[in-house]
Design a protein around this motif. Structure first.
Motif, PDB file in Angstrom:
ATOM      1  N   HIS A   1       0.834  -1.200   0.000  1.00 45.73           N
ATOM      2  CA  HIS A   1       0.000   0.000   0.000  1.00 45.73           C
ATOM      3  C   HIS A   1       0.873   1.257   0.000  1.00 45.73           C
ATOM      4  CE1 HIS A   1      -2.702  -3.066   1.688  1.00 45.73           C
ATOM      5  NE2 HIS A   1      -3.679  -2.332   1.220  1.00 45.73           N
ATOM      6  N   ASN A   2       0.237   2.411  -0.146  1.00 48.74           N
ATOM      7  CA  ASN A   2       0.948   3.687  -0.018  1.00 48.74           C
ATOM      8  C   ASN A   2       1.588   3.786   1.366  1.00 48.74           C
ATOM      9  OD1 ASN A   2      -1.825   3.780   0.864  1.00 48.74           O
ATOM     10  ND2 ASN A   2      -1.468   5.905   1.380  1.00 48.74           N
ATOM     11  N   PHE A   3       2.676   4.576   1.474  1.00 45.92           N
ATOM     12  CA  PHE A   3       3.450   4.493   2.716  1.00 45.92           C
ATOM     13  C   PHE A   3       2.696   4.991   3.955  1.00 45.92           C
ATOM     14  CE2 PHE A   3       4.702   8.908   1.849  1.00 45.92           C
ATOM     15  CZ  PHE A   3       5.024   9.440   3.086  1.00 45.92           C
ATOM     16  N   LEU A   4       1.683   5.841   3.746  1.00 49.99           N
ATOM     17  CA  LEU A   4       0.954   6.341   4.921  1.00 49.99           C
ATOM     18  C   LEU A   4      -0.166   5.394   5.379  1.00 49.99           C
ATOM     19  CD1 LEU A   4       0.731  10.139   3.983  1.00 49.99           C
ATOM     20  CD2 LEU A   4       2.040   9.139   5.875  1.00 49.99           C
ATOM     21  N   TRP A   5      -0.423   4.370   4.593  1.00 49.38           N
ATOM     22  CA  TRP A   5      -1.579   3.502   4.853  1.00 49.38           C
ATOM     23  C   TRP A   5      -1.570   2.899   6.258  1.00 49.38           C
ATOM     24  CZ3 TRP A   5      -1.913  -2.045   5.235  1.00 49.38           C
ATOM     25  CH2 TRP A   5      -3.226  -2.543   5.201  1.00 49.38           C
ATOM     26  N   ARG A   6      -0.451   2.272   6.604  1.00 47.56           N
ATOM     27  CA  ARG A   6      -0.464   1.546   7.890  1.00 47.56           C
ATOM     28  C   ARG A   6      -0.629   2.489   9.087  1.00 47.56           C
ATOM     29  NH1 ARG A   6       5.268  -0.678   9.972  1.00 47.56           N
ATOM     30  NH2 ARG A   6       6.625   1.069   9.492  1.00 47.56           N
TER      31      ARG A   6
END
Ligand code: AMP
Ligand code: MG
Length: 299
Positions: free
Chosen positions: A114-119
């Motif tokens: 996922h995009n890096f901010l997802w988690r």
């Protein structure tokens, strides 16, 4: 009095360059403080920490009662900087029901899909809650910038990993935080600033004390060899991401009592500055309360 003298100096002025070498890691943040005796400062610091624990308990209740705001505390620092201990102390008086601590490690495959901010978005505090990020999306412009090879396994679209790439990440982080602030999140970002000597002392302590062996990780030694690179990426990160809405605080952390007191103080003062009050009860609700009381009494 001592308190005011220190805290004003910890906030990173947006856009201003930071030279970490010039920022104290010890207990005497400025010349005036050096005039005090260390023992006296420590004694006062412990009293302030205790007072802040109490005020945090009531601030937390107000947050919970209003259910309009949340608090996100971001903790960053080199290995052994004292992130875990700070969390333990600052949160110790809080109601566990309204707090949430998330520790971020090396991302899993699912996360890098996922995009890096997802988690990080997944673990944000709900309204009314206080959330602590023990490491955060800032790792994606720290450890990843020091070791850009990490990106090779992250399925990113191809392209150069130069200044433009990193500036885009800082922009994304600022936009993400702006969005959160506009939606009622108070963001407080702390960097626990230790000296290289203090880190050596703490790693040695882990090696020499049997009860602390479990804390030792060979990776800490490896990362220590990148000390200067880390200090540099931290400095850039402060300049790019300390904003009016979500400023960074650089906390001197060679002495744990200093770091814990300062973090607790800033958290409690900033929550108070939201100016929350207990929600007012409407006339209609007052009537209901009155009739419920009557009903129970006459049961
Ligand atoms: P610790 O906090 O000591 O349990 O260590 C967690 C490790 O995970 C640290 O070495 C971090 O640098 C690493 N880590 C955390 N977030 C990321 C990330 N986004 N990318 C790569 N490594 C990370
Ligand atoms: Mg560690």
């Amino acid at each position: 009095m001592i308190k005011e003298k220190i805290i004003g100096k910890l906030r990173v002025v947006p856009g201003k360059g930071v030279n970490l070498k010039k920022i104290e890691t010890g207990w005497a943040q400025n010349e005036e403080l050096k005039a005090y005796e260390k023992g006296a400062v420590k004694e006062q610091a412990i009293k302030i920490l205790e007072a802040n624990r109490l005020s945090l308990t009531s601030s937390q209740e107000l947050l919970w009662a209003n259910n309009t705001h949340s608090v996100l505390i971001v903790l960053q620092g080199m290995d052994t900087a004292g992130k875990d201990g700070t969390i333990r102390h600052v949160m110790s008086g809080m109601n566990p029901q309204g707090c949430k601590v998330c520790s971020f490690k090396v991302p899993t495959t699912d996360e890098t899909e996922h995009n890096f901010l997802w988690r990080y978005s997944r673990d944000l505090p709900r309204r009314g809650e206080i959330g602590v990020f023990n490491r955060s999306y800032y790792e994606d412009v720290l450890v990843v910038k020091v070791h850009p090879g990490i990106l090779d396994n992250q399925q990113l679209p191809p392209g150069k990993r130069g200044e433009k790439f990193w500036n885009a990440r800082y922009d994304d982080i600022n936009a993400f935080e702006r969005h959160l602030v506009r939606n009622g999140t108070l963001i407080l970002k702390f960097f626990l600033h230790i000296s290289k000597d203090e880190q050596k002392k703490r790693i040695l302590e882990r090696l020499e004390t049997e009860e602390k062996h479990w804390k030792f990780s060979l990776a800490d030694l490896a990362e220590r060899t990148f000390w200067d690179e880390y200090q540099k990426v931290y400095e850039t990160m402060f300049a790019k991401t300390s904003t009016d809405e979500a400023p960074w605080y650089i906390i001197p952390a060679d002495y744990k009592w200093v770091a814990r007191t300062l973090v607790a103080d800033i958290v409690s003062t900033q929550i108070q500055s939201l100016g929350l009050k207990y929600p007012e009860v409407s006339v209609e609700q007052l009537k209901q309360i009155e009739s419920a009381r009557e009903q129970l009494k006459n049961e």
